[in-house]
Design an enzyme around this catalytic site. Structure first.
Site, short mmCIF file in Angstrom:
data_model
loop_
_atom_site.label_atom_id
_atom_site.label_comp_id
_atom_site.label_asym_id
_atom_site.label_seq_id
_atom_site.Cartn_x
_atom_site.Cartn_y
_atom_site.Cartn_z
N ASN A 8 0.87 -1.17 0.00
CA ASN A 8 0.00 0.00 0.00
C ASN A 8 0.91 1.22 0.00
OD1 ASN A 8 -1.80 2.05 0.50
ND2 ASN A 8 -2.31 1.42 2.58
N TRP A 9 1.05 1.83 -1.15
CA TRP A 9 1.99 2.96 -1.27
C TRP A 9 1.42 4.26 -0.72
CZ3 TRP A 9 4.44 2.50 -6.90
CH2 TRP A 9 5.25 1.34 -6.94
N LYS A 10 0.15 4.26 -0.36
CA LYS A 10 -0.50 5.48 0.14
C LYS A 10 -0.24 6.65 -0.82
CE LYS A 10 -0.22 3.48 4.69
NZ LYS A 10 -0.21 3.64 6.11
N HIS A 97 -9.65 1.28 4.82
CA HIS A 97 -8.37 1.51 5.51
C HIS A 97 -8.62 2.54 6.62
CE1 HIS A 97 -4.31 2.78 6.43
NE2 HIS A 97 -3.90 1.67 5.84
N GLU A 99 -7.04 5.01 7.56
CA GLU A 99 -6.80 6.41 7.17
C GLU A 99 -8.02 6.97 6.43
OE1 GLU A 99 -2.99 5.73 5.32
OE2 GLU A 99 -2.17 5.30 7.31
N GLU A 167 -5.61 -4.63 10.79
CA GLU A 167 -4.56 -3.63 10.98
C GLU A 167 -4.84 -2.84 12.26
OE1 GLU A 167 -2.48 -2.53 7.08
OE2 GLU A 167 -4.29 -1.34 7.17
N GLY A 173 2.41 2.40 10.87
CA GLY A 173 3.43 3.44 10.73
C GLY A 173 4.14 3.80 12.02
N SER A 212 3.22 -1.92 10.52
CA SER A 212 4.67 -1.99 10.78
C SER A 212 5.31 -3.32 10.38
CB SER A 212 4.97 -1.64 12.24
OG SER A 212 4.59 -0.31 12.50
N GLY A 233 2.72 -1.07 4.37
CA GLY A 233 2.73 0.34 3.97
C GLY A 233 4.16 0.80 3.72
N GLY A 234 4.74 1.50 4.68
CA GLY A 234 6.06 2.13 4.53
C GLY A 234 7.12 1.23 3.91
P1 PGA Z 1 2.71 0.45 7.70
O1 PGA Z 1 1.25 0.70 7.10
O2 PGA Z 1 3.23 -0.85 7.12
O3 PGA Z 1 3.51 1.65 7.25
O4 PGA Z 1 2.56 0.37 9.17
C1 PGA Z 1 0.35 -0.37 6.89
C2 PGA Z 1 -0.93 0.13 6.32
O5 PGA Z 1 -1.36 1.25 6.64
O6 PGA Z 1 -1.57 -0.56 5.51
#
Ligand code: PGA
Length: 249
Positions: A8-10, A97, A99, A167, A173, A212, A233-234
């Site tokens: 997930n590159w956001k 998600h 966010e 999640e 993050g 994470s 994500g990251g």
């Molecule tokens: P993260 O994000 O791996 O940076 O913690 C995961 C996500 O939001 O899907």
């Protein structure tokens, strides 16, 4: 069940970095004997989907959107329909998600409508659920997850037409990851709720862990019973690290 590893590159990257990512992933895959056994899906910002469709032609990577609208078309400035995602080559779409839930006040009901519509459009929705730090401290994790499951999963789910991602919001993050026992307990509880709701056998439901995930912890997490893969994500922004995660499956 084959593991699933999702990037997930956001809202990160641009044309140049997306191309560099694909080049780097290709080069690492060719240079090593480590082959991923997982289904790999990359969910970039929407404007990069078409470019990556071409870049991924020779790579075993599926494309996914990061969100979709719950209707097929209309006066919805800034939104993207599931049909359009399908049309430009996506097979999957993330919905719910945290966010999106937090920044755009998306309720379970909206998430369910999006997932329902994604399925009708021929996409596999990746439905995200997870508790906040406060809910966790108050011992409400299972209660919160159960409500999200009951209200965010649409009626038209069937074996293999949806993916769930657990999640914990406090793990996203932050570098904080639940213990293996906590992941195991949450996944077990989620699968049992989903099974009750849908009538599907627990081992036929794909339930990913996200929050994470890095190259160092991916293998241990994916070995936990009830974990069908990871949503990253990251750490997915670096092709080399994401490749390592995908080969941990
Ligand atoms: P993260 O994000 O791996 O940076 O913690 C995961 C996500 O939001 O899907």
């Amino acid at each position: 069940m084959k593991k699933t590893v999702i990037a997930n590159w956001k809202m990160y990257g641009n044309s140049a970095s997306a191309k560099a990512w694909a080049d780097s992933f290709r080069a690492i895959s060719q240079a090593t004997n480590d082959k991923s056994q997982a289904t790999i899906i990359v969910c970039p910002p929407a404007p990069l989907l078409s470019l990556l469709k071409t870049e991924f032609l020779d790579l075993p990577i599926f494309l996914g959107g990061q969100d979709c609208h719950s209707q097929t078309e209309g006066a919805f400035t800034g939104d993207i329909s599931a049909d359009l995602l399908k049309d430009i080559g996506c097979s999957h779409v993330i919905v719910g998600h945290s966010e999106r839930r937090n920044n755009y006040a998306e309720s379970n009901e909206i998430v369910s409508k999006k997932a329902d519509y994604a399925i009708k459009a021929g996409l596999i929705p990746i439905i995200c659920i997870g508790e906040t730090a406060i809910e966790r401290e108050n011992g409400q994790t299972i209660e919160v997850l159960s409500k999200q499951i009951a209200e965010s999963i649409p009626k038209n789910v069937a074996k293999n037409n949806f993916i769930l991602a657990y999640e914990p919001i406090w793990a996203i993050g932050s570098g904080n990851v639940p213990t293996i026992n906590e992941i195991s307990a949450a996944h077990c509880a989620i699968l049992s709720e989903v099974s009750k709701l849908t009538g599907l056998a627990s081992d036929s439901v794909s339930l990913l862990y996200g929050g994470s995930v890095k190259a160092e912890n991916a293998k241990e997490i994916m070995q936990v019973q009830g974990v069908s893969g990871v949503l990253v994500g990251g750490a997915s922004l670096k092709a080399e690290e994401f490749f390592k995660i995908s080969t941990s499956a």
